[in-house]
Enzyme design. Structure first.
Site, PDB file in Angstrom:
ATOM      1  N   SER A  64      -8.171  -0.603  11.490  1.00 25.07           N
ATOM      2  CA  SER A  64      -9.316  -0.341  12.378  1.00 25.07           C
ATOM      3  C   SER A  64      -8.942   0.255  13.726  1.00 25.07           C
ATOM      4  CB  SER A  64     -10.093  -1.632  12.628  1.00 25.07           C
ATOM      5  OG  SER A  64     -11.012  -1.827  11.600  1.00 25.07           O
ATOM      6  N   LYS A  67     -10.252   3.610  14.418  1.00 20.64           N
ATOM      7  CA  LYS A  67     -11.660   3.872  14.792  1.00 20.64           C
ATOM      8  C   LYS A  67     -11.768   4.392  16.225  1.00 20.64           C
ATOM      9  CE  LYS A  67     -13.311   0.396  11.537  1.00 20.64           C
ATOM     10  NZ  LYS A  67     -13.638  -1.022  11.336  1.00 20.64           N
ATOM     11  N   TYR A 189     -12.583   7.946   5.563  1.00 21.69           N
ATOM     12  CA  TYR A 189     -12.442   6.654   6.236  1.00 21.69           C
ATOM     13  C   TYR A 189     -11.234   5.861   5.711  1.00 21.69           C
ATOM     14  CZ  TYR A 189     -13.362   1.837   7.563  1.00 21.69           C
ATOM     15  OH  TYR A 189     -13.223   0.554   8.045  1.00 21.69           O
ATOM     16  N   TYR A 240     -13.595  -7.498  16.790  1.00 19.78           N
ATOM     17  CA  TYR A 240     -14.526  -8.137  15.850  1.00 19.78           C
ATOM     18  C   TYR A 240     -15.443  -9.080  16.632  1.00 19.78           C
ATOM     19  CZ  TYR A 240     -10.715  -6.234  13.105  1.00 19.78           C
ATOM     20  OH  TYR A 240      -9.763  -5.399  12.608  1.00 19.78           O
ATOM     21  N   VAL A 258      -6.721  -4.980  10.816  1.00 18.25           N
ATOM     22  CA  VAL A 258      -6.309  -6.042   9.886  1.00 18.25           C
ATOM     23  C   VAL A 258      -4.867  -5.885   9.391  1.00 18.25           C
ATOM     24  CG1 VAL A 258      -8.645  -6.657   9.122  1.00 18.25           C
ATOM     25  CG2 VAL A 258      -7.340  -4.912   7.870  1.00 18.25           C
TER      26      VAL A 258
HETATM   27  N1  GLU Z   1      -9.832  -0.464   6.346  1.00 16.49           N
HETATM   28  C1  GLU Z   1     -10.332  -1.759   6.697  1.00 16.49           C
HETATM   29  C2  GLU Z   1     -11.703  -1.984   6.134  1.00 16.49           C
HETATM   30  O1  GLU Z   1     -12.521  -1.141   6.237  1.00 16.49           O
HETATM   31  C3  GLU Z   1     -10.338  -1.840   8.182  1.00 16.49           C
HETATM   32  C4  GLU Z   1     -10.589  -3.208   8.617  1.00 16.49           C
HETATM   33  C5  GLU Z   1     -10.040  -3.508   9.962  1.00 16.49           C
HETATM   34  O2  GLU Z   1      -8.900  -3.231  10.298  1.00 16.49           O
HETATM   35  O3  GLU Z   1     -10.843  -4.082  10.705  1.00 16.49           O
HETATM   36  O4  GLU Z   1     -11.999  -2.981   5.531  1.00 16.49           O
END
Ligand code: GLU
Length: 304
Positions: A64, A67, A189, A240, A258
């Site tokens: 993530s 992002k 993505y 989060y 994650v």
């Molecule tokens: N590729 C992970 C997902 O979409 C990213 C999650 C993350 O790192 O928060 O589930």
């Protein structure tokens, strides 16, 4: 004068033998194989000086954290309409939660939850000629490192188990907030999340947010105002449903993934990356959060 090497070495030795390291993410099968003992820290000061300790030079799956980089690439290309398609409010929910999306008519709460990142991915798929390649080249240029690459095994692994992301993308499509094919957006993505970087490369990648929009080569990628806004979103939405806790304990804008990486920064001062793959219940690196809490306490360098 702060002895930064001593600070991060002290933090590393305080935490390196910790037994309670959290759990490695297992819902993406490829990530379940990562050794929970990895632990590295890399600090880059605004003047270019660097300090590192532990496993700072091993590759981690940025997940993530990507992002923030897709947002940074999309915002200057789509400055007016972007904020009509994604909001800037913390969600107070896990990263893959879907109910708010329905309640709020397909406008994701912010660009750092999965639904919001999917809208940003859709924008890039529309605007870029070769989306995956162009985004990878953007990351390489921001870091000044042509070796950065996708891990195709991680991208595939995520595709196989990405039911929540398929659900989010389909909901966005149903609400008219995805212009491209669901599969094309998800392919982009899954690849952005599957980029691998070392802590050193992450500290470089986020340098532009500490440096008012210019990367470590002093090339401008964002206006000052865009960098300021992205920092605000990282502070309020980067962890989060633990962004409040991170602001409370650490006091820096940042983003976790994650894969167990966290990058955080103090504008005008530094970027810092920590990697420890064990996650706490909220999905943030357990030792990573503790390490950063110790760092801002010991140096007294936070935004507060
Ligand atoms: N590729 C992970 C997902 O979409 C990213 C999650 C993350 O790192 O928060 O589930």
């Amino acid at each position: 004068m702060i002895d930064y090497q001593n600070v991060i070495d002290t933090i590393h030795s305080n935490l390196k033998d910790e037994v309670n390291r959290g759990l490695v993410a297992s819902y993406i099968p490829e990530l379940a194989n990562i050794d929970v003992q990895n632990f590295g820290i890399h600090l880059r000061l605004i003047n270019g000086e660097t300090f590192a300790t532990g496993d700072w030079n091993k590759k981690l799956s940025i997940q993530s954290i990507s992002k923030v980089l897709t947002l940074a690439m999309a915002l200057p290309m789509y400055p007016k309409n972007l904020w009509q398609r994604v909001d800037v409010e913390p969600s107070g929910n896990p990263f893959n939660h879907l109910s708010l999306l329905e309640l709020e008519n397909g406008i994701p709460r912010n660009p750092l939850i999965n639904a919001g990142a999917l809208v940003i991915a859709d924008i890039l798929v529309t605007l870029l000629e070769n989306p995956k390649e162009d985004f990878l080249n953007y990351v390489r240029s921001v870091v000044d490192d042509p070796t950065i690459a996708f891990n195709e095994d991680v991208a595939n692994s995520e595709r196989m188990t990405g039911y929540n992301n398929y659900a989010a993308a389909n909901l966005l499509k149903a609400y008219g907030n995805l212009r491209n094919d669901v599969d094309d957006v998800l392919d982009f993505y899954f690849h952005q999340c599957a980029i691998e970087m070392t802590c050193e490369q992450l500290s470089k990648a986020f340098f532009m947010f500490a440096n008012h929009g210019s990367c470590c080569l002093q090339k401008r990628h964002l206006s000052e105002s865009q960098a300021k806004r992205i920092n605000a979103i990282m502070l309020t939405c980067g962890f989060y449903d633990e962004a409040g806790e991170f602001a409370f304990e650490v006091g820096l804008p940042g983003k976790s993934g994650v894969g167990g990486g966290i990058v955080a920064l103090l504008p005008n001062h530094y970027t810092i990356s920590v990697w420890s793959p064990g996650l706490n219940m909220q999905g943030n690196s357990l030792l990573g959060m503790r390490a950063l809490e110790q760092f801002t306490s010991m140096t007294r360098l936070s935004i507060f």
